[in-house]
Every structure is written in structure tokens, then in C-alpha cells.
Design an enzyme around this catalytic site. Structure first.
Site, mmCIF file in Angstrom:
data_model
loop_
_atom_site.group_PDB
_atom_site.id
_atom_site.type_symbol
_atom_site.label_atom_id
_atom_site.label_comp_id
_atom_site.label_asym_id
_atom_site.label_seq_id
_atom_site.Cartn_x
_atom_site.Cartn_y
_atom_site.Cartn_z
ATOM 1 N N ASP A 76 -4.901 -6.368 -12.327
ATOM 2 C CA ASP A 76 -5.546 -6.676 -13.600
ATOM 3 C C ASP A 76 -4.526 -6.637 -14.730
ATOM 4 O OD1 ASP A 76 -5.441 -3.828 -13.287
ATOM 5 O OD2 ASP A 76 -6.881 -3.599 -14.921
ATOM 6 N N GLU A 140 -6.824 -0.915 -13.615
ATOM 7 C CA GLU A 140 -5.837 0.018 -14.161
ATOM 8 C C GLU A 140 -5.747 -0.099 -15.669
ATOM 9 O OE1 GLU A 140 -1.897 1.741 -15.312
ATOM 10 O OE2 GLU A 140 -2.689 -0.257 -15.691
#
Length: 381
Positions: A76, A140
Site C-alpha cells: 500500500d 502499513e
């Protein structure tokens, strides 16, 4: 060290072209899974959460023996923003020897380099002495509630805890090979609310000014340094980030006052210990005050291990530099992994991460692949 062509750059471009802005996956996990299956990995998809909060995660493993090395990272990325990019943030353009795109250095480039290194290691034809796994999350850059933490729980329940973990975060401030992270400071955020009694400033005996009490709390919290640091950590730091009253009038004592603060702390402290200290100071000056403390992560330190020594040697061989072992910077998912096994972090140069025109040097991508391959050779014998 003679460099051999790797699959790193094509994979890095494919990953960048998947617009995986948290919480959307954008197909990034699938791109990575395809590459790993081609190398013989067993893949386990581990989505956690519900609805819009459902987070894609991946665990992949090759081999069953020891040593078990796990590479951890995230697909991400933060939002690209709307203006200023010289090419599309998900175009994965190459200009002047640099790969541009959101996630180029943080940290799709690092993931691609590790996969490229595995491919190179396996192409030598020698049997895998141990096992290699990847823990990859899509959560994250977001709240990190359904990502690495949940995957680690699954790994523990299924006998998949590694002997050592390497996190591919961009650890280098200026040049590849400058810094290995072997620990991180802990972090907590606190919100202190002091209630009072509103009244006219000309009649303070009929009111209770919460601002005065709040200032007394903050004065005590900031009166002295928390510590002087340790051999591996700089001194802990308490920073007041906001003081709010919300009072538009000049002749009114407000009915409440609020402050926010952050503490980045070393391993002389625990988050709970600092939370208890904040609560105690609040009780001293304002018994009815509320202190809401959120601990983002505890401080951790991986004392230099044989694996860290091998990583240092690999960096030295490829770059000619002697990396500094460091514990500075912000938090990362290594704070969760440290509860399960020794962990270190090493990746690309991070100067452009989260910025417009985020990029990674193509040369650095190949050198990072060389470093990871050299580390694998040393670790697997």
C-alpha cells in the site's frame, strides 16, 4: 561483484502501476503473488477485516527447513496528491536513470529487489538450505490494524515464525548502504482534557480556570528531559503538539481546555509506564482531568546478531560502504515483528518517499538486489 540481470525493474514497474492507495489494493498483491508462484512459492491470501476496512495480505513460503528468513513489506502507498508530478504517479516512468511513481522507494522497489534476489539465488541451481518467506501487507500506511499484526498471529498459530526478519523499508537518507535499522523508538499520543467552570474574568472566584491547571500539567511534563539516551538510542522526546481552548471571547474564563502531545521514547521506557506518569501528573494538578493515551508501538532493539553481521558484509561487498546501525526515525511494522523474532530493516534511499515525483535510482534497485542476493547466499550457506 559482477552484476547479473535481474527481474527487479520490470516487477517494480508492474507494482507501481497497481494504484494501491490505502485501503485499496489496486491489484498489487496479485501482481506479487504471480511473480512468487513463478519461483515456486506456496501462497496464502490472508485478508482481514470487514467491508471497506478489509485488508489484503499475503504470506508466501518456499522450503521448510532452517534457517527461515522472512522478508516483510507493504504494497500500500500514500495518496499521490493532485499536482506537481512530471509524469503520472502510477505510470512507472523511467527518466534519467530513475524510476518514478508512488511507491518507487516506499516500498514497492524494495519488494521487487527482494524477489529479484530470490530469483537470482535460485537460478544458481543449488538446493535451498533453509526456507524463505514473505509477509506482505496492504495496511502499513493506514491504521495497521488488519495488516502485519494479524498476519503474525496467523503465522504464530500455524508454526510459521521465522528465525530472522528483514524489512525492506527505505532506511537510507542519502546513499544506498548508509544505514541499517536495528531498532525503533516507541511512540504514543496523549490527549489531555481539563474541565473547569466557565465564568466572567472579572469574577474568577466564581469560576474555575482550566487553562491554569492545564499549563501546570504541561509545565511539569516538560520540565526535565525524560532521559539522556542510551548506547543505541537518542534521548526520548516529549513534544506538545496542540493547546486548544476554543474561546472567542476575551472576558470569559473557558469551561474546558485541551492539549495533545507525542512522546517518542527509547527502550528505557514502556508505553504503559509513560501513560501512568502522564495520568499521575494530571491527577496532581487537575484531579478531574482526562488523559487519553494511545500507544502506537513500543521501543525495540535487535542487538547485533550474526544475521545483522551478514547484512553488513553484503552491503560492504556491493557498495564499499560500512552501514551505520541506527534506531532513529519514525515507526514501522518492525515494531510488531520484533515481538516474534529478531528483525532489521534495510532498503532504498528514502529522501523522496511520500513526496511528489517519488523515485528510486535504477542503479540502486539493481544494487539492492545484489545486496539481498549476497545476504541470502551468506545466510543460507
Amino acid at each position: 561483484m559482477q552484476r547479473r540481470e535481474s527481474a527487479t525493474l520490470p516487477l517494480a514497474r508492474d507494482l507501481i502501476r497497481a494504484p494501491s492507495v490505502t485501503p485499496d489494493d489496486g491489484g498489487a498483491i496479485g501482481v506479487l503473488a504471480t511473480a512468487l508462484r513463478g519461483l515456486g512459492f506456496d501462497i496464502v491470501d490472508l485478508p482481514f477485516g470487514e467491508g471497506a476496512a478489509r485488508t489484503p495480505n499475503l504470506f508466501a513460503r518456499l522450503g521448510r527447513g532452517a534457517p527461515h528468513l522472512c522478508f516483510a513489506g507493504h504494497t500500500d502507498v500514500v495518496p499521490a496528491g493532485e499536482h506537481g508530478w512530471t509524469s503520472g504517479p502510477f505510470d512507472a516512468a523511467i527518466r534519467d536513470g530513475r524510476l518514478y511513481g508512488r511507491g518507487a522507494c516506499d516500498m514497492k522497489g524494495g519488494i521487487a529487489a527482494f524477489v529479484g534476489a530470490i530469483g537470482r539465488y535460485l537460478s544458481d541451481g543449488q538446493p535451498l538450505a533453509g526456507s524463505i518467506s514473505l509477509l506482505i501487507t496492504g495496511d502499513e500506511e493506514g491504521p495497521a490494524t488488519n495488516g502485519t499484526v494479524r498476519v503474525l498471529e496467523w503465522m504464530r498459530d500455524n508454526g510459521q515464525i521465522p528465525d530472522f526478519c528483514l524489512v525492506g523499508e527505505p532506511t537510507n537518507p542519502e546513499r544506498l548502504g548508509d544505514v541499517i535499522k536495528i531498532g525503533r523508538r516507541g511512540s504514543l499520543n496523549a490527549r489531555i482534557v481539563v474541565p473547569g467552570i466557565q465564568g466572567h474574568v472579572a469574577y474568577p472566584h466564581r469560576a474555575d480556570n482550566p487553562v491554569h491547571r492545564l499549563l501546570a500539567i504541561l509545565a511539569e511534563l516538560t520540565a526535565a528531559p525524560l532521559d539522556d539516551g542510551t548506547d543505541w538510542f537518542e534521548a526520548s522526546s516529549l513534544q506538545v503538539t496542540s493547546v486548544d481552548v476554543g474561546n472567542p471571547a476575551t472576558n470569559v474564563i473557558p469551561g474546558r481546555a485541551e492539549a495533545r502531545l507525542n512522546i517518542r521514547f527509547n527502550d528505557l521506557h514502556t508505553g504503559q509506564g509513560l501513560a501512568d506518569w502522564i495520568a499521575s501528573v494530571c491527577r496532581t494538578h487537575a484531579p478531574t482531568a482526562e488523559a487519553d493515551v494511545r500507544i502506537s508501538g513500543e521501543a525495540f532493539l535487535t542487538q547485533p546478531t550474526p544475521e545483522v553481521d551478514m547484512l553488513v558484509a553484503a552491503i560492504r561487498t556491493v557498495t564499499g560502504r560500512e552501514p551505520r546501525l541506527d534506531t532513529g526515525g519514525g515507526t514501522s511494522d518492525a515494531r510488531f515483528i520484533s515481538r516474534c523474532c529478531p528483525v532489521a530493516e534495510f532498503g532504498l534511499v528514502g529522501a523522496s518517499m511520500h513526496k511528489v515525483d517519488e523515485h528510486a535510482s535504477v542503479t540502486d534497485l539493481e544494487e539492492l538486489t545484489d545486496i539481498y542476493a549476497s545476504f541470502l547466499e551468506r545466510l543460507m550457506g
